[in-house]
Design a protein around this motif. Structure first.
Motif, PDB file in Angstrom:
ATOM      1  N   VAL A  44       0.839  -1.197   0.000  1.00 45.17           N
ATOM      2  CA  VAL A  44       0.000   0.000   0.000  1.00 45.17           C
ATOM      3  C   VAL A  44       0.873   1.246   0.000  1.00 45.17           C
ATOM      4  CG1 VAL A  44      -1.714   1.324   1.321  1.00 45.17           C
ATOM      5  CG2 VAL A  44      -1.875  -1.177   1.214  1.00 45.17           C
ATOM      6  N   ARG A  45       1.856   1.274   0.919  1.00 45.22           N
ATOM      7  CA  ARG A  45       2.704   2.459   1.048  1.00 45.22           C
ATOM      8  C   ARG A  45       3.958   2.100   1.826  1.00 45.22           C
ATOM      9  NH1 ARG A  45       1.154   8.515   3.153  1.00 45.22           N
ATOM     10  NH2 ARG A  45       3.202   9.375   2.766  1.00 45.22           N
ATOM     11  N   THR A  46       5.016   2.831   1.549  1.00 44.24           N
ATOM     12  CA  THR A  46       6.281   2.708   2.275  1.00 44.24           C
ATOM     13  C   THR A  46       6.565   4.036   2.959  1.00 44.24           C
ATOM     14  OG1 THR A  46       7.117   1.114   0.666  1.00 44.24           O
ATOM     15  CG2 THR A  46       8.747   2.214   2.053  1.00 44.24           C
ATOM     16  N   TYR A  47       6.982   3.966   4.219  1.00 42.09           N
ATOM     17  CA  TYR A  47       7.295   5.158   5.016  1.00 42.09           C
ATOM     18  C   TYR A  47       8.746   5.090   5.478  1.00 42.09           C
ATOM     19  CZ  TYR A  47       2.184   5.342   5.621  1.00 42.09           C
ATOM     20  OH  TYR A  47       0.828   5.385   5.413  1.00 42.09           O
ATOM     21  N   ASP A  48       9.405   6.236   5.522  1.00 39.89           N
ATOM     22  CA  ASP A  48      10.707   6.320   6.182  1.00 39.89           C
ATOM     23  C   ASP A  48      10.472   6.281   7.682  1.00 39.89           C
ATOM     24  OD1 ASP A  48      12.183   6.609   3.805  1.00 39.89           O
ATOM     25  OD2 ASP A  48      11.815   8.775   3.782  1.00 39.89           O
ATOM     26  N   THR A  49      11.414   5.676   8.402  1.00 39.06           N
ATOM     27  CA  THR A  49      11.272   5.538   9.848  1.00 39.06           C
ATOM     28  C   THR A  49      12.576   5.867  10.557  1.00 39.06           C
ATOM     29  OG1 THR A  49      11.894   3.212   9.787  1.00 39.06           O
ATOM     30  CG2 THR A  49       9.553   3.691   9.664  1.00 39.06           C
TER      31      THR A  49
END
Length: 178
Positions: A44-49
């Motif tokens: 669905v989506r990739t986030y920086d963490t």
């Protein structure tokens, strides 16, 4: 079904632990500093963490981010304004930029997804329990230097992204941190 990076790891861990995969699933890659949200196996989506001050660890008081399979046990902060500071999971009524320089620290902001470990002796149980360690996925006041942001073991997201992510995933969603 297309299997994206991380989803196969979730399926393998679920199979090893005899746990049924959830419709939504989260893969957190400590090495890549990425959180990937999957729905029915599709990315669905990739986030920086950002993560813990210390190396990954499930040990109590280690300040390291715990590895292994977890689930979202509690969602806290519905409707709170972006940047709201939470102390003890209670909104303070102030956003992080409203605090004076003498009060600044690594705040828990915007929303909280409280994790519970599913692997006894690893991230669940005495001395290693992620829930008892107050391990969350949450927003941060350290957005200006996000690449260098560090937590006390939690997984950090930028505040606007935290709202988006919080709204997209239900309680009970599996979260694999590796």
């Amino acid at each position: 079904m297309v299997v994206f990076n991380g989803y196969s790891s979730i399926l393998a861990r679920c199979a090893r632990l005899s746990i049924e995969p959830t419709q939504h699933a989260i893969h957190v890659s400590l090495g890549e500093k990425k959180l990937r949200h999957f729905l029915n196996g599709a990315l669905v989506r990739t986030y920086d963490t950002a993560f813990g001050i210390n190396p990954p660890s499930c040990v109590e008081n280690s300040l390291g981010t715990p590895t292994g399979l977890h689930f979202i046990d509690e969602k806290i902060g519905d409707g709170a304004p972006e940047g709201m500071v939470f102390i003890g999971r209670i909104p303070t009524g102030k956003r992080y930029w409203e605090y004076g320089p003498e009060e600044k620290r690594n705040f828990v902001t915007t929303r909280i997804l409280w994790l519970r470990g599913l692997e006894p002796g690893h991230n669940a149980g005495p001395g290693c329990d992620s829930h008892d360690r107050y391990i969350y996925i949450h927003g941060t006041n350290l957005e200006a230097d996000f690449a260098n942001a560090r937590s006390h073991g939690c997984v950090l997201l930028r505040n606007a992204e935290m709202i988006d992510f919080y709204n997209a995933v239900p309680s009970g969603t599996l979260v694999l941190i590796e």
